[in-house]
Design a protein around this motif. Structure first.
Motif, PDB file in Angstrom:
ATOM      1  N   MET A 189      -7.933   8.597  -5.204  1.00 45.98           N
ATOM      2  CA  MET A 189      -7.160   7.362  -5.105  1.00 45.98           C
ATOM      3  C   MET A 189      -6.109   7.293  -6.210  1.00 45.98           C
ATOM      4  O   MET A 189      -4.948   6.949  -5.948  1.00 45.98           O
ATOM      5  CB  MET A 189      -8.074   6.135  -5.194  1.00 45.98           C
ATOM      6  N   LEU A 230     -11.266   0.804   3.084  1.00 46.02           N
ATOM      7  CA  LEU A 230     -10.260   1.388   2.191  1.00 46.02           C
ATOM      8  C   LEU A 230      -8.920   0.687   2.349  1.00 46.02           C
ATOM      9  O   LEU A 230      -8.239   0.371   1.375  1.00 46.02           O
ATOM     10  CB  LEU A 230     -10.109   2.887   2.475  1.00 46.02           C
ATOM     11  N   LEU A 231      -8.541   0.439   3.602  1.00 47.56           N
ATOM     12  CA  LEU A 231      -7.250  -0.204   3.848  1.00 47.56           C
ATOM     13  C   LEU A 231      -7.217  -1.636   3.347  1.00 47.56           C
ATOM     14  O   LEU A 231      -6.136  -2.202   3.155  1.00 47.56           O
ATOM     15  CB  LEU A 231      -6.926  -0.168   5.355  1.00 47.56           C
ATOM     16  N   ILE A 248      -7.928   9.675   0.237  1.00 43.65           N
ATOM     17  CA  ILE A 248      -9.257   9.371  -0.323  1.00 43.65           C
ATOM     18  C   ILE A 248     -10.343   9.953   0.573  1.00 43.65           C
ATOM     19  O   ILE A 248     -11.310  10.569   0.101  1.00 43.65           O
ATOM     20  CB  ILE A 248      -9.437   7.852  -0.488  1.00 43.65           C
ATOM     21  N   ARG A 249     -10.185   9.771   1.873  1.00 46.33           N
ATOM     22  CA  ARG A 249     -11.201  10.279   2.791  1.00 46.33           C
ATOM     23  C   ARG A 249     -11.240  11.809   2.781  1.00 46.33           C
ATOM     24  O   ARG A 249     -12.310  12.419   2.829  1.00 46.33           O
ATOM     25  CB  ARG A 249     -10.926   9.783   4.206  1.00 46.33           C
ATOM     26  N   CYS A 294     -14.027  -3.017  -5.834  1.00 43.68           N
ATOM     27  CA  CYS A 294     -15.112  -2.085  -5.512  1.00 43.68           C
ATOM     28  C   CYS A 294     -16.377  -2.414  -6.302  1.00 43.68           C
ATOM     29  O   CYS A 294     -17.493  -2.264  -5.791  1.00 43.68           O
ATOM     30  CB  CYS A 294     -14.683  -0.647  -5.788  1.00 43.68           C
ATOM     31  N   VAL A 321      -3.597   0.364  -1.148  1.00 42.95           N
ATOM     32  CA  VAL A 321      -4.081   1.452  -0.296  1.00 42.95           C
ATOM     33  C   VAL A 321      -3.598   1.240   1.132  1.00 42.95           C
ATOM     34  O   VAL A 321      -4.013   0.285   1.794  1.00 42.95           O
ATOM     35  CB  VAL A 321      -5.616   1.549  -0.326  1.00 42.95           C
ATOM     36  N   PRO A 332     -12.620   3.700   6.721  1.00 44.45           N
ATOM     37  CA  PRO A 332     -11.169   3.500   6.714  1.00 44.45           C
ATOM     38  C   PRO A 332     -10.790   2.028   6.588  1.00 44.45           C
ATOM     39  O   PRO A 332      -9.871   1.687   5.847  1.00 44.45           O
ATOM     40  CB  PRO A 332     -10.723   4.071   8.063  1.00 44.45           C
ATOM     41  N   GLU A 333     -11.483   1.153   7.300  1.00 52.49           N
ATOM     42  CA  GLU A 333     -11.124  -0.268   7.260  1.00 52.49           C
ATOM     43  C   GLU A 333     -11.311  -0.842   5.871  1.00 52.49           C
ATOM     44  O   GLU A 333     -10.473  -1.593   5.375  1.00 52.49           O
ATOM     45  CB  GLU A 333     -11.952  -1.064   8.273  1.00 52.49           C
ATOM     46  N   THR A 366      -2.700   6.744   1.598  1.00 46.52           N
ATOM     47  CA  THR A 366      -3.656   6.800   0.493  1.00 46.52           C
ATOM     48  C   THR A 366      -5.097   6.800   1.005  1.00 46.52           C
ATOM     49  O   THR A 366      -5.949   7.527   0.486  1.00 46.52           O
ATOM     50  CB  THR A 366      -3.411   5.613  -0.466  1.00 46.52           C
ATOM     51  N   ALA A 367      -5.368   6.018   2.036  1.00 47.40           N
ATOM     52  CA  ALA A 367      -6.720   5.999   2.611  1.00 47.40           C
ATOM     53  C   ALA A 367      -7.090   7.383   3.138  1.00 47.40           C
ATOM     54  O   ALA A 367      -8.218   7.852   2.943  1.00 47.40           O
ATOM     55  CB  ALA A 367      -6.797   4.954   3.720  1.00 47.40           C
TER      56      ALA A 367
END
Length: 302
Positions: free
Chosen positions: A37, A114-115, A128-129, A99, A120, A111-112, A124-125
DNA sequence: AATGCGGGGGA
DNA sequence: TCCCCAGCATT
């Protein structure tokens, strides 16, 4: 519809190129969602040579998500320094605190979720994934748009000509299952080193499968996607000056700030920009005093 | 869809 | 000079 044989040819050629040209950035192999991130946010609109410096400095100061969450906003902004777009540092700080409060002190893999973090977005998401969790996600940045738009659609300047939805669908289609951690950086590096705004078709390993056949003309280049405003005298320049002074200087007064910046006839404008910085969580103003980050705690009743 | 948002490096 | 950069948030 792209024939499966063509998809395989593109994957094979690009991954072979990547094996010889990979740049060993630390966050690519760290398998650390937080490191991914930090790198992805630092990379937003920023060249990789600078990202490396920012990343090292940042990770030394804030090695983990909980450490970052505990830091003060002023320290966060000083470590970010002159890296540009200081709101990104504030976003990282907010994301870390989010977080800690909502996800037990770690980045969420969904994903949700993260967004939902500040700063982000889709790119960027996906980073990270991919690097952090080892999952398959298509990271579509400016380089990937260019490579896919040219190789699959034959457009010289895909950011202007190729519909974003078409590029996105193709990015999903191309992604080799289980290999996003190699595939994403391969595409991005290829756009950064070979399929540049002014393409180097002579050096292209995809020429035989590129939709632009035989190749783009020498000297052809993509036109700017967005016009660039003047820097001299811009709000952005003034904001940068204010932030530079607040970083270097401790808490101060608005008068001292103005004395240093010498806005002349533009004093009201610069004062307004200071308010804007406060709204962005980058500076504070209380009466005649101001400073970097969040305001100092009130020590009286009230 | 368009715009605001830093700062530096390269052509 | 102008353009570019592993974008995102806001309107």
């Amino acid at each position: 519809m792209v024939p499966p044989a063509r998809v395989r040819a593109i994957r094979t050629s690009l991954l072979r190129w990547y094996d010889a040209h990979e740049q060993p950035f630390p966050w690519r192999s760290a398998r650390d969602p937080y490191a991914a991130m930090v790198a992805a946010v630092a990379a937003q609109q920023t060249q990789m040579a600078r990202v490396l410096e920012i990343y090292d400095r940042w990770m030394a100061a804030f090695p983990t998500l909980p450490v970052l969450a505990q830091a003060g906003r002023d320290e966060v902004l000083r470590v970010w320094g002159r890296a540009g777009y200081p709101q990104r540092a504030a976003y990282l700080h907010q994301a870390a605190q989010h977080c800690v409060e909502e996800h037990g002190g770690a980045l969420p893999p969904d994903p949700e979720a993260l967004l939902a973090l500040p700063g982000v977005g889709p790119f960027t998401a996906a980073i990270i994934r991919t690097f952090g969790f080892g999952e398959d996600a298509a990271a579509v940045d400016t380089n990937v748009v260019r490579v896919i738009g040219r190789v699959l659609f034959g457009d010289l300047q895909p950011a202007r000509e190729t519909p974003a939805a078409a590029v996105g669908a193709m990015a999903e289609r191309l992604l080799p299952p289980g290999e996003a951690a190699r595939w994403n950086p391969a595409l991005m590096d290829y756009g950064a080193l070979v399929c540049l705004p002014r393409p180097r078709c002579q050096a292209c390993v995809l020429a035989s499968v590129c939709a632009a056949r035989p190749r783009f003309q020498a000297g052809e280049t993509a036109e700017p996607v967005r016009a660039q405003g003047a820097w001299e005298g811009s709000d952005r320049q003034w904001r940068g000056r204010i932030m530079a002074h607040l970083r270097q200087r401790g808490p101060t007064t608005v008068s001292a700030l103005m004395r240093h910046l010498r806005p002349g006839q533009e004093r009201a404008r610069v004062r307004g920009l200071l308010d804007g910085l406060q709204r962005d969580g980058l500076a504070w103003v209380r009466g005649a005093r101001c400073g970097l980050g969040d305001p100092p705690a009130e020590d009286g009743p009230g």
